[in-house]
Design a protein around this motif. Structure first.
Motif, PDB file in Angstrom:
ATOM      1  N   PHE A 236       0.810  -1.220   0.000  1.00  0.00           N
ATOM      2  CA  PHE A 236       0.000   0.000   0.000  1.00  0.00           C
ATOM      3  C   PHE A 236       0.848   1.277   0.000  1.00  0.00           C
ATOM      4  N   THR A 237       1.977   1.178  -0.674  1.00  0.00           N
ATOM      5  CA  THR A 237       2.790   2.353  -0.969  1.00  0.00           C
ATOM      6  C   THR A 237       2.785   2.542  -2.485  1.00  0.00           C
ATOM      7  N   VAL A 238       3.154   3.750  -2.918  1.00  0.00           N
ATOM      8  CA  VAL A 238       3.249   4.033  -4.345  1.00  0.00           C
ATOM      9  C   VAL A 238       4.611   4.662  -4.608  1.00  0.00           C
ATOM     10  N   ALA A 239       5.357   4.057  -5.520  1.00  0.00           N
ATOM     11  CA  ALA A 239       6.632   4.630  -5.956  1.00  0.00           C
ATOM     12  C   ALA A 239       6.315   5.654  -7.040  1.00  0.00           C
ATOM     13  N   ILE A 240       6.817   6.880  -6.841  1.00  0.00           N
ATOM     14  CA  ILE A 240       6.523   7.959  -7.774  1.00  0.00           C
ATOM     15  C   ILE A 240       7.816   8.461  -8.408  1.00  0.00           C
ATOM     16  N   GLU A 241       7.786   8.604  -9.724  1.00  0.00           N
ATOM     17  CA  GLU A 241       8.854   9.287 -10.458  1.00  0.00           C
ATOM     18  C   GLU A 241       8.286  10.652 -10.815  1.00  0.00           C
ATOM     19  N   TRP A 242       9.031  11.694 -10.469  1.00  0.00           N
ATOM     20  CA  TRP A 242       8.592  13.074 -10.694  1.00  0.00           C
ATOM     21  C   TRP A 242       9.235  13.621 -11.961  1.00  0.00           C
ATOM     22  N   THR A 243       8.590  14.592 -12.572  1.00  0.00           N
ATOM     23  CA  THR A 243       9.138  15.183 -13.794  1.00  0.00           C
ATOM     24  C   THR A 243      10.417  15.971 -13.534  1.00  0.00           C
ATOM     25  N   ASP A 244      10.701  16.318 -12.264  1.00  0.00           N
ATOM     26  CA  ASP A 244      11.948  17.024 -11.954  1.00  0.00           C
ATOM     27  C   ASP A 244      13.135  16.074 -11.819  1.00  0.00           C
ATOM     28  N   GLY A 245      12.882  14.758 -12.043  1.00  0.00           N
ATOM     29  CA  GLY A 245      13.952  13.770 -11.975  1.00  0.00           C
ATOM     30  C   GLY A 245      14.076  13.074 -10.640  1.00  0.00           C
ATOM     31  N   SER A 246      13.391  13.537  -9.628  1.00  0.00           N
ATOM     32  CA  SER A 246      13.460  12.886  -8.318  1.00  0.00           C
ATOM     33  C   SER A 246      12.461  11.741  -8.256  1.00  0.00           C
ATOM     34  N   SER A 247      12.598  10.938  -7.221  1.00  0.00           N
ATOM     35  CA  SER A 247      11.654   9.855  -6.991  1.00  0.00           C
ATOM     36  C   SER A 247      11.374   9.769  -5.497  1.00  0.00           C
ATOM     37  N   SER A 248      10.236   9.190  -5.161  1.00  0.00           N
ATOM     38  CA  SER A 248       9.870   9.041  -3.759  1.00  0.00           C
ATOM     39  C   SER A 248       8.845   7.929  -3.629  1.00  0.00           C
ATOM     40  N   THR A 249       8.593   7.566  -2.383  1.00  0.00           N
ATOM     41  CA  THR A 249       7.582   6.556  -2.088  1.00  0.00           C
ATOM     42  C   THR A 249       6.598   7.153  -1.096  1.00  0.00           C
ATOM     43  N   VAL A 250       5.304   7.026  -1.417  1.00  0.00           N
ATOM     44  CA  VAL A 250       4.248   7.534  -0.546  1.00  0.00           C
ATOM     45  C   VAL A 250       3.539   6.345   0.089  1.00  0.00           C
ATOM     46  N   ASP A 251       3.403   6.387   1.410  1.00  0.00           N
ATOM     47  CA  ASP A 251       2.719   5.347   2.166  1.00  0.00           C
ATOM     48  C   ASP A 251       1.261   5.762   2.352  1.00  0.00           C
ATOM     49  N   PHE A 252       0.336   4.989   1.808  1.00  0.00           N
ATOM     50  CA  PHE A 252      -1.084   5.314   1.907  1.00  0.00           C
ATOM     51  C   PHE A 252      -1.780   4.565   3.038  1.00  0.00           C
ATOM     52  N   ARG A 253      -1.051   3.805   3.843  1.00  0.00           N
ATOM     53  CA  ARG A 253      -1.675   3.079   4.954  1.00  0.00           C
ATOM     54  C   ARG A 253      -2.358   3.999   5.957  1.00  0.00           C
ATOM     55  N   PRO A 254      -1.809   5.175   6.282  1.00  0.00           N
ATOM     56  CA  PRO A 254      -2.533   6.060   7.213  1.00  0.00           C
ATOM     57  C   PRO A 254      -3.888   6.511   6.659  1.00  0.00           C
ATOM     58  N   GLU A 255      -3.964   6.796   5.380  1.00  0.00           N
ATOM     59  CA  GLU A 255      -5.232   7.208   4.780  1.00  0.00           C
ATOM     60  C   GLU A 255      -6.232   6.063   4.795  1.00  0.00           C
ATOM     61  N   ILE A 256      -5.760   4.867   4.481  1.00  0.00           N
ATOM     62  CA  ILE A 256      -6.628   3.689   4.471  1.00  0.00           C
ATOM     63  C   ILE A 256      -7.165   3.428   5.877  1.00  0.00           C
ATOM     64  N   ALA A 257      -6.309   3.583   6.887  1.00  0.00           N
ATOM     65  CA  ALA A 257      -6.707   3.332   8.274  1.00  0.00           C
ATOM     66  C   ALA A 257      -7.788   4.298   8.758  1.00  0.00           C
ATOM     67  N   ARG A 258      -7.867   5.489   8.170  1.00  0.00           N
ATOM     68  CA  ARG A 258      -8.895   6.464   8.562  1.00  0.00           C
ATOM     69  C   ARG A 258     -10.297   5.988   8.219  1.00  0.00           C
TER      70      ARG A 258
END
Length: 91
Positions: free
Chosen positions: A15-37
């Motif tokens: 339940f995370t999403v790996a994101i590639e950004w147009t600025d060349g960076s990358s990151s991972t967003v954890d959606f478990r807190p949103e799901i838990a709500r």
């Protein structure tokens, strides 16, 4: 218009999403807190939804999932801030 734009997003089984950004960076967003709500966001806790209904919309301005309860989306600027800006520690 978003300040930051998503180039590509890949959902993961944890339940995370790996994101590639147009600025060349990358990151991972954890959606478990949103799901838990719960509420409308609880449907993201269904693997079939989370893993197979994710798409990047509006020229990279948001991540979205099509669910039985409607569209759930997260703005790119908010996601970029969550993963690129370190919160200041409280003293």
């Amino acid at each position: 218009m978003a300040r930051y734009a998503i180039k590509r997003a890949t959902p993961r089984p944890d339940f995370t999403v790996a994101i590639e950004w147009t600025d060349g960076s990358s990151s991972t967003v954890d959606f478990r807190p949103e799901i838990a709500r719960g509420g409308a966001l609880a449907s993201l806790g269904e693997p079939a939804v989370f893993l197979h209904r994710l798409f990047v919309q509006s020229a990279g301005e948001s991540l979205a999932w099509e669910t039985s309860r409607g569209l759930i989306d997260f703005h790119a600027d908010e996601l970029w801030q969550r993963t690129h800006v370190n919160p200041v520690a409280a003293e």
